[in-house]
Every structure is written in structure tokens, then in C-alpha cells.
Design a protein around this motif. Structure first.
Motif, mmCIF file in Angstrom:
data_model
loop_
_atom_site.group_PDB
_atom_site.id
_atom_site.type_symbol
_atom_site.label_atom_id
_atom_site.label_comp_id
_atom_site.label_asym_id
_atom_site.label_seq_id
_atom_site.Cartn_x
_atom_site.Cartn_y
_atom_site.Cartn_z
ATOM 1 N N GLY A 40 0.808 -1.206 0.000
ATOM 2 C CA GLY A 40 0.000 0.000 0.000
ATOM 3 C C GLY A 40 0.842 1.257 0.000
ATOM 4 O O GLY A 40 2.013 1.237 0.380
ATOM 5 N N GLY A 41 0.239 2.357 -0.413
ATOM 6 C CA GLY A 41 0.936 3.643 -0.391
ATOM 7 C C GLY A 41 0.190 4.687 -1.185
ATOM 8 O O GLY A 41 -0.900 4.450 -1.700
ATOM 9 N N TRP A 42 0.789 5.867 -1.261
ATOM 10 C CA TRP A 42 0.260 6.954 -2.069
ATOM 11 C C TRP A 42 1.098 7.072 -3.322
ATOM 12 O O TRP A 42 2.323 7.029 -3.259
ATOM 13 C CB TRP A 42 0.344 8.288 -1.334
ATOM 14 N N ILE A 43 0.447 7.264 -4.462
ATOM 15 C CA ILE A 43 1.156 7.509 -5.713
ATOM 16 C C ILE A 43 0.721 8.881 -6.204
ATOM 17 O O ILE A 43 -0.467 9.104 -6.471
ATOM 18 C CB ILE A 43 0.867 6.415 -6.759
ATOM 19 N N SER A 44 1.671 9.801 -6.315
ATOM 20 C CA SER A 44 1.344 11.175 -6.686
ATOM 21 C C SER A 44 0.958 11.260 -8.156
ATOM 22 O O SER A 44 1.296 10.385 -8.958
ATOM 23 C CB SER A 44 2.533 12.099 -6.412
ATOM 24 N N SER A 45 0.271 12.334 -8.510
ATOM 25 C CA SER A 45 -0.158 12.520 -9.893
ATOM 26 C C SER A 45 1.047 12.668 -10.817
ATOM 27 O O SER A 45 1.006 12.235 -11.965
ATOM 28 C CB SER A 45 -1.071 13.743 -10.009
ATOM 29 N N GLN A 46 2.144 13.253 -10.316
ATOM 30 C CA GLN A 46 3.364 13.384 -11.123
ATOM 31 C C GLN A 46 3.964 12.022 -11.429
ATOM 32 O O GLN A 46 4.447 11.779 -12.543
ATOM 33 C CB GLN A 46 4.413 14.246 -10.394
ATOM 34 N N THR A 47 3.919 11.110 -10.455
ATOM 35 C CA THR A 47 4.446 9.753 -10.651
ATOM 36 C C THR A 47 3.590 8.985 -11.643
ATOM 37 O O THR A 47 4.118 8.258 -12.492
ATOM 38 C CB THR A 47 4.500 9.006 -9.303
ATOM 39 N N ILE A 48 2.264 9.139 -11.556
ATOM 40 C CA ILE A 48 1.356 8.486 -12.499
ATOM 41 C C ILE A 48 1.648 8.964 -13.923
ATOM 42 O O ILE A 48 1.716 8.174 -14.861
ATOM 43 C CB ILE A 48 -0.123 8.753 -12.124
ATOM 44 N N GLU A 49 1.857 10.266 -14.066
ATOM 45 C CA GLU A 49 2.149 10.847 -15.376
ATOM 46 C C GLU A 49 3.504 10.388 -15.905
ATOM 47 O O GLU A 49 3.648 10.092 -17.099
ATOM 48 C CB GLU A 49 2.104 12.376 -15.276
ATOM 49 N N ALA A 50 4.497 10.305 -15.025
ATOM 50 C CA ALA A 50 5.825 9.831 -15.434
ATOM 51 C C ALA A 50 5.758 8.382 -15.910
ATOM 52 O O ALA A 50 6.393 8.016 -16.912
ATOM 53 C CB ALA A 50 6.808 9.956 -14.271
ATOM 54 N N GLY A 51 4.961 7.569 -15.232
ATOM 55 C CA GLY A 51 4.759 6.183 -15.644
ATOM 56 C C GLY A 51 4.037 6.093 -16.975
ATOM 57 O O GLY A 51 4.377 5.261 -17.826
ATOM 58 N N ARG A 52 3.055 6.965 -17.169
ATOM 59 C CA ARG A 52 2.316 6.979 -18.435
ATOM 60 C C ARG A 52 3.245 7.310 -19.597
ATOM 61 O O ARG A 52 3.210 6.643 -20.631
ATOM 62 C CB ARG A 52 1.182 8.009 -18.386
ATOM 63 N N ILE A 53 4.099 8.308 -19.430
ATOM 64 C CA ILE A 53 5.019 8.705 -20.490
ATOM 65 C C ILE A 53 6.007 7.582 -20.803
ATOM 66 O O ILE A 53 6.254 7.259 -21.969
ATOM 67 C CB ILE A 53 5.758 10.011 -20.105
ATOM 68 N N ALA A 54 6.562 6.960 -19.754
ATOM 69 C CA ALA A 54 7.527 5.874 -19.940
ATOM 70 C C ALA A 54 6.903 4.694 -20.688
ATOM 71 O O ALA A 54 7.522 4.116 -21.592
ATOM 72 C CB ALA A 54 8.070 5.410 -18.602
ATOM 73 N N ALA A 55 5.669 4.346 -20.325
ATOM 74 C CA ALA A 55 4.989 3.223 -20.974
ATOM 75 C C ALA A 55 4.584 3.578 -22.399
ATOM 76 O O ALA A 55 4.715 2.761 -23.315
ATOM 77 C CB ALA A 55 3.763 2.809 -20.169
#
Length: 139
Positions: A40-55
Motif C-alpha cells: 500500500g501507499g500513495w502515488i502522486s499525480s506526477q508519478t502516475i504521469e511519469a509512468g504513463r510517459i515511460a509506458a
């Protein structure tokens, strides 16, 4: 552009506790392979966006990427070197609350080897431990 809600009823939210495993959003539904959180944890919106770009850079034209989490929680912070008191701080960033078992991202239209490489790139960016899961069509 970082994700955040259009409107919220209350600007500031309490921290809360992450207890138990995910009962919803814990299966691969849209794609063939998914990236599942193991803690469990918090995932920030910046991290979600960084993952989206990488994928997205890896998948390009042949596959489709699905983001299964959204940052609904506002996380506040008080400026550095501020004395005690003076109330709760202003909203600093938005975060998605993730429980163990939540599927974060899904991909469709690519091979398992390509999905493994794609999700390995995403795993480096995530603040929680993750694993690759396949779609279960037995039901």
C-alpha cells in the motif's frame, strides 16, 4: 499534465490509514497484462504521469495503455522553517491511495515479453513494489 479532480467538496483531506487488500480494481479488465501493487501507499499525480510517459514511449503505435488509478486525495504541507501552530498547510499535491492488489496500469495488443520490458520501466518509477499479472479469462 498532472491529473487532479476538476472539483472537490473539501480542499483538504485527512491522511487516513491504508488497511487491508484491494477488493475492487484488483483484476486485469481492459488489457492483457497489468501492473499490480504488492504494498500500500500513495502515488502522486506526477508519478502516475511519469509512468504513463515511460509506458507510452515503449508501447508507441502497436499497443494500448490503460491507467487504472486516479489521484483523488489532496496532500497538504506546511512551508519549511514555519513555527508550530497557524493551522493545516495548503494542498501541495494530489495522490492516489493504493492498496495491496490494486492494478495500476494495463496494456493490450503487445506480447508478454514486450509487456514485461514495458512494466520493468514503470516499476522503477513507482514508490511501491509491483508485479506483472495476466488477464484471467476463466470466469
Amino acid at each position: 499534465m498532472a491529473l487532479m479532480p476538476k472539483r472537490v467538496k473539501h480542499r483538504k483531506s485527512q491522511r487516513g490509514r491504508i488497511r487491508g487488500n484491494a477488493t475492487r480494481g484488483n483484476r486485469v479488465v481492459f488489457g492483457d497484462f497489468g501492473l499490480q501493487a504488492m504494498e500500500g501507499g500513495w502515488i502522486s499525480s506526477q508519478t502516475i504521469e511519469a509512468g504513463r510517459i515511460a509506458a507510452q514511449q515503449y508501447v508507441r503505435g502497436e499497443g494500448r495503455l490503460y491507467i487504472r488509478i486516479f489521484p483523488h486525495k489532496s496532500v497538504t504541507s506546511i512551508p519549511l522553517e514555519t513555527r508550530m501552530g497557524k493551522g493545516k498547510g495548503e494542498p501541495d499535491f494530489w495522490a492516489a491511495v493504493v492498496r495491496p492488489g490494486t492494478v495500476l496500469y494495463e496494456v493490450a495488443g503487445i506480447t508478454e515479453a514486450a509487456a514485461k520490458i514495458c512494466f520493468a520501466r514503470l516499476a522503477h518509477k513507482m514508490p511501491v513494489r509491483v508485479r506483472l499479472v495476466k488477464r484471467d479469462d476463466s470466469k
